[in-house]
Design a protein around this motif. Sequence first.
Motif, PDB file in Angstrom:
ATOM      1  N   HIS A   4       0.828  -1.209   0.000  1.00 43.76           N
ATOM      2  CA  HIS A   4       0.000   0.000   0.000  1.00 43.76           C
ATOM      3  C   HIS A   4       0.866   1.265   0.000  1.00 43.76           C
ATOM      4  CE1 HIS A   4      -3.629  -2.251   0.278  1.00 43.76           C
ATOM      5  NE2 HIS A   4      -3.461  -2.630   1.535  1.00 43.76           N
ATOM      6  N   GLU A   5       1.972   1.244   0.745  1.00 45.96           N
ATOM      7  CA  GLU A   5       2.884   2.395   0.738  1.00 45.96           C
ATOM      8  C   GLU A   5       3.480   2.595  -0.649  1.00 45.96           C
ATOM      9  OE1 GLU A   5       5.845   2.082   3.811  1.00 45.96           O
ATOM     10  OE2 GLU A   5       4.392   2.493   5.408  1.00 45.96           O
ATOM     11  N   ILE A   6       3.886   1.509  -1.272  1.00 44.59           N
ATOM     12  CA  ILE A   6       4.436   1.597  -2.632  1.00 44.59           C
ATOM     13  C   ILE A   6       3.382   2.155  -3.583  1.00 44.59           C
ATOM     14  CG2 ILE A   6       5.202   0.223  -4.618  1.00 44.59           C
ATOM     15  CD1 ILE A   6       6.633  -1.618  -2.548  1.00 44.59           C
ATOM     16  N   ASP A   7       2.173   1.632  -3.494  1.00 49.97           N
ATOM     17  CA  ASP A   7       1.085   2.103  -4.361  1.00 49.97           C
ATOM     18  C   ASP A   7       0.806   3.592  -4.157  1.00 49.97           C
ATOM     19  OD1 ASP A   7       0.745  -0.464  -5.345  1.00 49.97           O
ATOM     20  OD2 ASP A   7      -1.002  -0.909  -4.094  1.00 49.97           O
ATOM     21  N   GLY A   8       0.823   4.040  -2.911  1.00 45.63           N
ATOM     22  CA  GLY A   8       0.435   5.414  -2.604  1.00 45.63           C
ATOM     23  C   GLY A   8       1.533   6.443  -2.721  1.00 45.63           C
ATOM     24  N   HIS A   9       2.754   6.066  -2.382  1.00 46.17           N
ATOM     25  CA  HIS A   9       3.830   7.049  -2.311  1.00 46.17           C
ATOM     26  C   HIS A   9       4.762   7.049  -3.514  1.00 46.17           C
ATOM     27  CE1 HIS A   9       2.708   8.115   1.710  1.00 46.17           C
ATOM     28  NE2 HIS A   9       2.910   6.902   2.166  1.00 46.17           N
ATOM     29  N   TYR A  10       4.772   5.985  -4.256  1.00 43.87           N
ATOM     30  CA  TYR A  10       5.796   5.864  -5.283  1.00 43.87           C
ATOM     31  C   TYR A  10       5.198   5.677  -6.675  1.00 43.87           C
ATOM     32  CZ  TYR A  10       8.443   5.185  -1.048  1.00 43.87           C
ATOM     33  OH  TYR A  10       8.984   5.345   0.193  1.00 43.87           O
ATOM     34  N   LYS A  11       4.139   6.394  -6.952  1.00 47.47           N
ATOM     35  CA  LYS A  11       3.452   6.271  -8.240  1.00 47.47           C
ATOM     36  C   LYS A  11       4.335   6.661  -9.409  1.00 47.47           C
ATOM     37  CE  LYS A  11      -1.113   6.721  -6.391  1.00 47.47           C
ATOM     38  NZ  LYS A  11      -2.366   7.348  -6.323  1.00 47.47           N
ATOM     39  N   LYS A  12       5.303   7.527  -9.162  1.00 44.97           N
ATOM     40  CA  LYS A  12       6.154   7.987 -10.255  1.00 44.97           C
ATOM     41  C   LYS A  12       7.103   6.901 -10.755  1.00 44.97           C
ATOM     42  CE  LYS A  12       9.544   9.977  -7.151  1.00 44.97           C
ATOM     43  NZ  LYS A  12       9.182  10.490  -5.885  1.00 44.97           N
ATOM     44  N   ASP A  13       7.362   5.884  -9.943  1.00 44.00           N
ATOM     45  CA  ASP A  13       8.285   4.812 -10.352  1.00 44.00           C
ATOM     46  C   ASP A  13       7.474   3.635 -10.863  1.00 44.00           C
ATOM     47  OD1 ASP A  13      10.149   2.803 -10.666  1.00 44.00           O
ATOM     48  OD2 ASP A  13      11.288   3.380  -8.892  1.00 44.00           O
ATOM     49  N   PRO A  24      -1.298   4.506   4.722  1.00 42.92           N
ATOM     50  CA  PRO A  24      -0.831   3.239   5.288  1.00 42.92           C
ATOM     51  C   PRO A  24       0.443   3.428   6.108  1.00 42.92           C
ATOM     52  CG  PRO A  24      -0.365   3.331   2.937  1.00 42.92           C
ATOM     53  CD  PRO A  24      -1.163   4.548   3.269  1.00 42.92           C
ATOM     54  N   VAL A  25       0.572   2.619   7.130  1.00 41.65           N
ATOM     55  CA  VAL A  25       1.763   2.607   7.977  1.00 41.65           C
ATOM     56  C   VAL A  25       2.176   1.156   8.130  1.00 41.65           C
ATOM     57  CG1 VAL A  25       2.722   3.165  10.230  1.00 41.65           C
ATOM     58  CG2 VAL A  25       1.021   4.681   9.197  1.00 41.65           C
ATOM     59  N   ALA A  26       3.276   0.809   7.517  1.00 41.72           N
ATOM     60  CA  ALA A  26       3.706  -0.586   7.481  1.00 41.72           C
ATOM     61  C   ALA A  26       4.600  -0.993   8.654  1.00 41.72           C
ATOM     62  CB  ALA A  26       4.441  -0.858   6.162  1.00 41.72           C
TER      63      ALA A  26
END
Length: 159
Positions: A47-56, A104-106
């Motif tokens: 979820h963190e990857i999906d939400g924070h790293y959309k540019k990659d 999200p907080v993993a």
Amino acid sequence: MNIYVFDANVFMDLFGYYYESRFPTLWERFYHGVDIGQITSVREVKHEIDGHYKKDRRINQWARKNSKIFSIPSEEEMLFVQEIFKIEHFQAIISNKNRLEGKPVADPFIIAKAKIINGTVVTNEANRPNGVKIPNICEYFKVKCIDLEKFMEVENWSF
């Protein structure tokens, strides 16, 4: 075999700095570790990857194709997350901003998974005196915790 629970920042460093065309052996070893279950993570990291790293796009495409490594917490893991939050100081691991925005907080789930499976957390967060970061909480609960560089050293990855 050691089992490693990766934090989102480790995936970001791998995908951001170690290009597959320049580090083919690293990626062969990484993909093999994922395939055999040696490298794992938790749903909240996805979820963190999906939400924070959309540019990659590379990491997002990879995460979607490998969603099986981002596990849903078991009952035991959820009970351990409760243990983490019983320590008032560690409740600050969820920032007010994340709480208010529903982000999200993993971190507690990463620690809980590693504790329950007797694995090692891999994060690039630093242990700070009186801090509320993954290494601080791991130290308190005696969960093994290393950074990406140490992971490569322990696994004898040399390129």
